[in-house]
Design a protein around this motif. Sequence first.
Motif, PDB file in Angstrom:
ATOM      1  N   ALA A 105       0.839  -1.208   0.000  1.00 14.06           N
ATOM      2  CA  ALA A 105       0.000   0.000   0.000  1.00 14.06           C
ATOM      3  C   ALA A 105       0.870   1.252   0.000  1.00 14.06           C
ATOM      4  O   ALA A 105       0.498   2.282  -0.565  1.00 14.06           O
ATOM      5  N   SER A 106       2.051   1.163   0.626  1.00 11.78           N
ATOM      6  CA  SER A 106       2.928   2.329   0.694  1.00 11.78           C
ATOM      7  C   SER A 106       3.805   2.455  -0.545  1.00 11.78           C
ATOM      8  O   SER A 106       4.499   3.440  -0.717  1.00 11.78           O
ATOM      9  N   ILE A 107       3.795   1.430  -1.413  1.00 10.95           N
ATOM     10  CA  ILE A 107       4.682   1.439  -2.589  1.00 10.95           C
ATOM     11  C   ILE A 107       3.898   1.652  -3.879  1.00 10.95           C
ATOM     12  O   ILE A 107       4.300   2.445  -4.740  1.00 10.95           O
ATOM     13  N   LEU A 108       2.776   0.961  -4.026  1.00 12.86           N
ATOM     14  CA  LEU A 108       2.035   0.984  -5.287  1.00 12.86           C
ATOM     15  C   LEU A 108       1.046   2.157  -5.343  1.00 12.86           C
ATOM     16  O   LEU A 108       0.421   2.477  -4.333  1.00 12.86           O
ATOM     17  N   PRO A 109       0.884   2.753  -6.524  1.00 10.75           N
ATOM     18  CA  PRO A 109      -0.038   3.881  -6.678  1.00 10.75           C
ATOM     19  C   PRO A 109      -1.471   3.401  -6.905  1.00 10.75           C
ATOM     20  O   PRO A 109      -2.181   3.910  -7.755  1.00 10.75           O
ATOM     21  N   VAL A 110      -1.888   2.407  -6.151  1.00  6.68           N
ATOM     22  CA  VAL A 110      -3.224   1.833  -6.317  1.00  6.68           C
ATOM     23  C   VAL A 110      -3.864   1.801  -4.932  1.00  6.68           C
ATOM     24  O   VAL A 110      -3.192   1.532  -3.946  1.00  6.68           O
ATOM     25  N   ASP A 111      -5.160   2.105  -4.891  1.00  4.97           N
ATOM     26  CA  ASP A 111      -5.864   2.082  -3.607  1.00  4.97           C
ATOM     27  C   ASP A 111      -6.168   0.626  -3.235  1.00  4.97           C
ATOM     28  O   ASP A 111      -7.274   0.130  -3.447  1.00  4.97           O
ATOM     29  N   LEU A 112      -5.172  -0.050  -2.684  1.00  8.81           N
ATOM     30  CA  LEU A 112      -5.296  -1.492  -2.435  1.00  8.81           C
ATOM     31  C   LEU A 112      -6.390  -1.815  -1.422  1.00  8.81           C
ATOM     32  O   LEU A 112      -7.031  -2.854  -1.511  1.00  8.81           O
ATOM     33  N   ALA A 113      -6.606  -0.905  -0.460  1.00 10.50           N
ATOM     34  CA  ALA A 113      -7.617  -1.165   0.566  1.00 10.50           C
ATOM     35  C   ALA A 113      -8.994  -1.344  -0.066  1.00 10.50           C
ATOM     36  O   ALA A 113      -9.823  -2.104   0.434  1.00 10.50           O
ATOM     37  N   ASN A 114      -9.225  -0.635  -1.165  1.00 12.18           N
ATOM     38  CA  ASN A 114     -10.537  -0.715  -1.814  1.00 12.18           C
ATOM     39  C   ASN A 114     -10.548  -1.600  -3.059  1.00 12.18           C
ATOM     40  O   ASN A 114     -11.549  -1.647  -3.773  1.00 12.18           O
ATOM     41  N   LEU A 115      -9.430  -2.261  -3.330  1.00 12.84           N
ATOM     42  CA  LEU A 115      -9.388  -3.198  -4.458  1.00 12.84           C
ATOM     43  C   LEU A 115      -9.795  -4.562  -3.906  1.00 12.84           C
ATOM     44  O   LEU A 115      -9.056  -5.192  -3.153  1.00 12.84           O
ATOM     45  N   LYS A 116     -11.001  -4.992  -4.295  1.00 11.30           N
ATOM     46  CA  LYS A 116     -11.513  -6.241  -3.716  1.00 11.30           C
ATOM     47  C   LYS A 116     -10.884  -7.459  -4.385  1.00 11.30           C
ATOM     48  O   LYS A 116     -10.267  -7.362  -5.432  1.00 11.30           O
ATOM     49  N   ARG A 117     -11.087  -8.619  -3.766  1.00 11.92           N
ATOM     50  CA  ARG A 117     -10.654  -9.901  -4.343  1.00 11.92           C
ATOM     51  C   ARG A 117     -11.223 -10.027  -5.752  1.00 11.92           C
ATOM     52  O   ARG A 117     -12.377  -9.716  -5.991  1.00 11.92           O
ATOM     53  N   TYR A 118     -10.420 -10.464  -6.684  1.00 14.90           N
ATOM     54  CA  TYR A 118     -10.842 -10.655  -8.074  1.00 14.90           C
ATOM     55  C   TYR A 118     -11.258  -9.350  -8.745  1.00 14.90           C
ATOM     56  O   TYR A 118     -12.139  -9.328  -9.593  1.00 14.90           O
ATOM     57  N   GLN A 119     -10.617  -8.253  -8.304  1.00 14.51           N
ATOM     58  CA  GLN A 119     -10.702  -7.006  -9.056  1.00 14.51           C
ATOM     59  C   GLN A 119      -9.286  -6.623  -9.455  1.00 14.51           C
ATOM     60  O   GLN A 119      -8.318  -7.105  -8.867  1.00 14.51           O
ATOM     61  N   PHE A 120      -9.186  -5.747 -10.460  1.00 10.71           N
ATOM     62  CA  PHE A 120      -7.853  -5.288 -10.849  1.00 10.71           C
ATOM     63  C   PHE A 120      -7.917  -3.827 -11.281  1.00 10.71           C
ATOM     64  O   PHE A 120      -8.995  -3.275 -11.506  1.00 10.71           O
ATOM     65  N   GLU A 121      -6.735  -3.224 -11.367  1.00  9.45           N
ATOM     66  CA  GLU A 121      -6.646  -1.840 -11.784  1.00  9.45           C
ATOM     67  C   GLU A 121      -5.400  -1.668 -12.634  1.00  9.45           C
ATOM     68  O   GLU A 121      -4.334  -2.185 -12.295  1.00  9.45           O
TER      69      GLU A 121
END
Lengths: 366, 126
Positions: free
Chosen positions: A158-174
């Motif tokens: 979460a501190s490295i990737l520019p993706v809102d991982l907390a809100n990326l659910k299982r079997y979702q992608f960005e």
Amino acid sequence: MLKRTPFYDFHVSAGAKLVDFAGWEMPLLYRGIVPEHEQTRNSASIFDVSHMGRLYFSGKEAPTFLNRALTRNVADQKVGQCRYSLVCNEAGGVMDDVIISRDTKNWILVCNASNRPKILAHFNQLRRGWNMDFDLADQTEATGMVAIQGPKAIAKLASILPVDLANLKRYQFESTSFMLVKLTVFRSGYTGEDGVEIILPGKMASMAMKLLAGKLDRPDATIQPAGLGARDTLRLEAGMPLYGHELTEQTDPLSAGLAFAVDLTKDFVGAEALRSIAQSGPKRKLVGLELEGRRIARQEMMVLLDNQPVGQITSGTFGPTIQKSIAMAYVDAPHAAEGTALKVDLKGSQVDARIVKLPFYKRPSK
Amino acid sequence: MSAPTDRRYLQTHEWHKLQGDIVTIGITQFAADELTDITFIDLPKVGAKIQANQRFGEIESVKATSDLYSGVSGTVTQVNDALQNEPGLINRDPYESGWMIKIQITNPAELNNLLSVEDYLKKVGH
């Protein structure tokens, strides 16, 4: 000549034991299968999964094609969703198991390394037969792919990737851009742990590895590299099928317990055969077995009831986390109920086994 | 790669160390590394008769199962019981605490059929 992934230099510098896997020179292990397994269950691991096929579909008829070629319904799939699916032949036999993901401009299909040539030929043949117009680009060798898995993976990333991982659910992608690098981040995996899988340009692999795994000479690092050996023991504890073992062209998805990935109400290759299997019920079923003692059942060993063969082992190992000898097997349907006491023929000596619910291991809920 | 020079080898990766008329058998570091983490070992009992170039036991790891061979004939005089509870000793210390069985040999000449350390290392490509 074996193919090398963009992470090859990393594997060598990290002291990996390299093996031929489906024509790719891949790390079997770095420190050891069991420590890498435990690291994944207790903290996090990074796996090079670049050998897996990455096929990109685009064009008007791509969704229509995919809906007819795959067992899963993709018609109602939203942008940013991933779905597990099978590719079957006309007889309902499994040609491959894949993850299909819908992006804004295209569809990404991730397939098994060993099946990539076969699946490409199959798709091209179907496209000609159906006279459909779409683009199919094999990006496997232009990109790399890593899986980062484990209870501490998401918080660390979460501190490295520019993706809102907390809100990326299982079997979702960005899909996102990060310092001019295009990344596709999937909340998925093959270990029974939470985590992500990331597709990135091949040229950026070494930089990405430094960023994601940090300094590898630190034995206390949160994320450490793990090889295919641990990947296999992890997926087996998690009760996940592996192509060539639980899934082959001689097995069908219904017998394998994968009915959730098969939509029998739509028209697709193998639908008719699978409807008929569904109607009469599978003749044999994929089950989990726990064996007495520490010996390991291997693929093709026979499962017995009163000295009569009633099934066959597809995979087995000694589960490093659950500390039990475990296996998956196809067992004749009348004897496939949970709790059934069976025996496994380990090269002449019969060992007690019991059918248990899959998965063998489930991660603790938070 | 290296291996101890005070013993002789089979191409199937077992080492044999002669002390008097007793031969101690184990597997090489190369074999232990190839097997990866060893989870189980099946060894004969004390008193069992062993035939040269016949299977005397079995070894399992998370990755594979493999047969164990002896290059000499004789009677088992001692078995390393520590391996039952701690088969990982074979991965960590295959030449000393990871030994498997001791055999009182009947035909010392059989040792001459075994490989020298140089020949063994050549056979396994090192």
